[in-house]
Design an enzyme around this catalytic site. Structure first.
Site, PDB file in Angstrom:
ATOM      1  N   THR A   4     -16.904   2.005   1.853  1.00 59.52           N
ATOM      2  CA  THR A   4     -16.705   3.226   0.951  1.00 59.52           C
ATOM      3  C   THR A   4     -15.504   3.551  -0.480  1.00 59.52           C
ATOM      4  O   THR A   4     -14.953   4.286  -0.196  1.00 59.52           O
ATOM      5  CB  THR A   4     -17.144   4.541   1.479  1.00 59.52           C
ATOM      6  N   GLY A  45       6.469   5.616   0.615  1.00 61.55           N
ATOM      7  CA  GLY A  45       5.680   4.524   1.013  1.00 61.55           C
ATOM      8  C   GLY A  45       5.098   4.166  -0.306  1.00 61.55           C
ATOM      9  O   GLY A  45       6.070   4.046  -1.511  1.00 61.55           O
ATOM     10  N   ILE A  47       2.563   3.969  -2.488  1.00 60.90           N
ATOM     11  CA  ILE A  47       1.877   4.497  -3.657  1.00 60.90           C
ATOM     12  C   ILE A  47       2.884   5.549  -4.159  1.00 60.90           C
ATOM     13  O   ILE A  47       3.190   5.202  -5.595  1.00 60.90           O
ATOM     14  CB  ILE A  47       0.725   4.986  -3.373  1.00 60.90           C
ATOM     15  N   GLU A  50       5.970   3.011  -6.164  1.00 62.44           N
ATOM     16  CA  GLU A  50       5.138   2.341  -7.159  1.00 62.44           C
ATOM     17  C   GLU A  50       4.836   2.892  -8.741  1.00 62.44           C
ATOM     18  O   GLU A  50       5.394   2.777  -9.499  1.00 62.44           O
ATOM     19  CB  GLU A  50       4.250   1.818  -6.765  1.00 62.44           C
ATOM     20  N   GLU A  66      10.830  11.868   1.906  1.00 58.14           N
ATOM     21  CA  GLU A  66      10.462  11.856   3.077  1.00 58.14           C
ATOM     22  C   GLU A  66      10.917  12.179   4.099  1.00 58.14           C
ATOM     23  O   GLU A  66      12.180  11.976   4.392  1.00 58.14           O
ATOM     24  CB  GLU A  66      10.937   9.795   3.015  1.00 58.14           C
ATOM     25  N   VAL A 100       8.295  18.714   3.679  1.00 59.45           N
ATOM     26  CA  VAL A 100       8.249  19.804   2.568  1.00 59.45           C
ATOM     27  C   VAL A 100       7.410  20.448   3.427  1.00 59.45           C
ATOM     28  O   VAL A 100       6.239  20.533   3.972  1.00 59.45           O
ATOM     29  CB  VAL A 100       7.354  19.412   1.390  1.00 59.45           C
ATOM     30  N   GLY A 135       0.026   9.372   1.797  1.00 54.72           N
ATOM     31  CA  GLY A 135      -0.809   7.903   2.373  1.00 54.72           C
ATOM     32  C   GLY A 135      -2.312   8.129   2.015  1.00 54.72           C
ATOM     33  O   GLY A 135      -2.659   9.329   1.329  1.00 54.72           O
ATOM     34  N   ASP A 176     -10.605  -0.116   3.272  1.00 53.41           N
ATOM     35  CA  ASP A 176     -10.003   0.513   3.769  1.00 53.41           C
ATOM     36  C   ASP A 176     -10.819   1.319   4.726  1.00 53.41           C
ATOM     37  O   ASP A 176     -10.050   2.604   5.642  1.00 53.41           O
ATOM     38  CB  ASP A 176      -9.747   1.471   3.027  1.00 53.41           C
ATOM     39  N   HIS A 308      12.730 -26.749 -10.871  1.00 55.00           N
ATOM     40  CA  HIS A 308      14.138 -26.506 -11.585  1.00 55.00           C
ATOM     41  C   HIS A 308      13.898 -26.165 -13.103  1.00 55.00           C
ATOM     42  O   HIS A 308      13.410 -27.127 -14.277  1.00 55.00           O
ATOM     43  CB  HIS A 308      15.174 -27.873 -10.996  1.00 55.00           C
TER      44      HIS A 308
END
Length: 327
Positions: A4, A45, A47, A50, A66, A100, A135, A176, A308
């Site tokens: 899931t 992190g 995500i 990116e 962070e 925060v 996360g 996950d 090369h």
């Protein structure tokens, strides 16, 4: 088979509402209709970096907030320090060791209240868009696991044995929603191994050879142990590195930021870790993964002919530096 996946971990002081489009998660960040002037990314992190990298290249001023004192804490320290320096050159701003405590959606954007991680004076800043990237957590809610006798740990991950079986032998779990890095390719390998086990074969996943990639520009890629992990485990090792600034193809392409670093066991020369910051790092890491999977030494790869001019020559040179010296 339970597969899931995961969902975004909520950050109570900064509630996500993708429909409004001011405080968004990684899904909402893909649907922002205009290029924001200022964006805050909460979480340094994979995500967040990116997504922040995409918007930074489109012209947004990106500030990463962070809680810890460095980016991607699970990765190699030398690698992440250079990575942060590279992002700063691209215009990223960083608020490290910062948390925060409150958010307020305003007509013009979002006002964030921040303070040092260990407590202290509050400061406020306003951004057009806030991306919450603190996360992900296993998506196991509503599966009726308790009634089936399937246990989860404190983080909501399903407990499985080495063959991906849960407490109910006929039910397996992968990806996950179990322990390990939340990576699509890790889940793919587990899925194959679990089905092979179901069919009576010997399914297996080598977790020491699972690569991780950050798809920024330049890319970051790692596999195996970091220097910090080797030191903590008391493993003596040799280290070699080679900068892309000395690689002809990287220089010709105008993308010579970064390096390749190889770690090998000092007694056997067997490669135990590879860490890359640079162009096409996500592709190049595969050479390190296959080398580790088959027990290659740094000398094995150093003595393997590389075409090369290619970026992969930097990998060969790093291996040469590990066991002897580069050209």
């Amino acid at each position: 088979m339970i597969a899931t996946g995961s969902e975004v971990t909520p950050l109570p002081p900064v509630p996500v509402d993708n429909s409004v489009g001011k405080i968004v998660d990684s899904t909402g960040a893909l649907d922002i209709p205009t290029i924001p002037s200022k964006m805050a990314v909460i979480g340094g992190g994979v995500i967040g970096l990116e997504m922040g990298s995409v918007w930074s290249r489109l012209g947004t001023e990106v500030t990463v907030i962070e809680f810890m004192d460095r980016l991607c804490p699970a990765m190699d320290v030398e690698l992440t320090k250079k990575f942060q320096t590279t992002l700063k050159k691209q215009g990223f701003k960083f608020k490290m060791k910062t948390k925060v405590t409150e958010s307020k959606v305003t007509e013009g954007g979002v006002e964030l209240t921040m303070e040092p991680s260990k407590g202290g004076e509050e400061k406020k800043d306003e951004y057009d868009i806030v991306l919450v990237a603190t996360g992900r957590r296993p998506y196991t809610e509503g599966l009726n696991l308790d009634n089936m006798g399937i246990q989860t740990d404190a983080l909501g991950r399903i407990a499985v044995d080495e063959h991906f079986r849960t407490a109910v032998p006929s039910i397996y779990a992968i990806g996950d929603c179990i322990d390990g890095p939340m990576l699509a390719h890790k889940a793919e390998e587990e899925g194959i191994a679990a089905v092979e086990t179901m069919a009576g074969f010997a399914g297996h996943v080598n977790y020491d050879a699972i690569p991780g990639v950050i798809y920024t520009y330049p890319e970051v890629a790692s596999v195996g142990k970091t220097e910090e992990e080797l030191k903590e485990a008391g493993v003596t090792y040799n280290k070699g590195s080679f900068p892309f600034a000395a690689n002809s193809r990287a220089r010709a392409n105008g993308s010579s930021e970064g390096f390749v670093k190889v770690l090998a066991d000092a007694s056997t020369d067997r490669i135990v870790g590879v860490h890359i910051l640079g162009p096409n790092a996500g592709e190049m890491i595969a050479e390190g993964v296959i080398g580790m999977e088959y027990g290659a030494s740094s000398e094995d790869i150093a003595r393997t002919c590389h075409a090369h001019p290619t970026l992969s020559e930097a990998f060969k040179e790093a291996c040469m530096d590990t066991y002897d010296k580069p050209i």
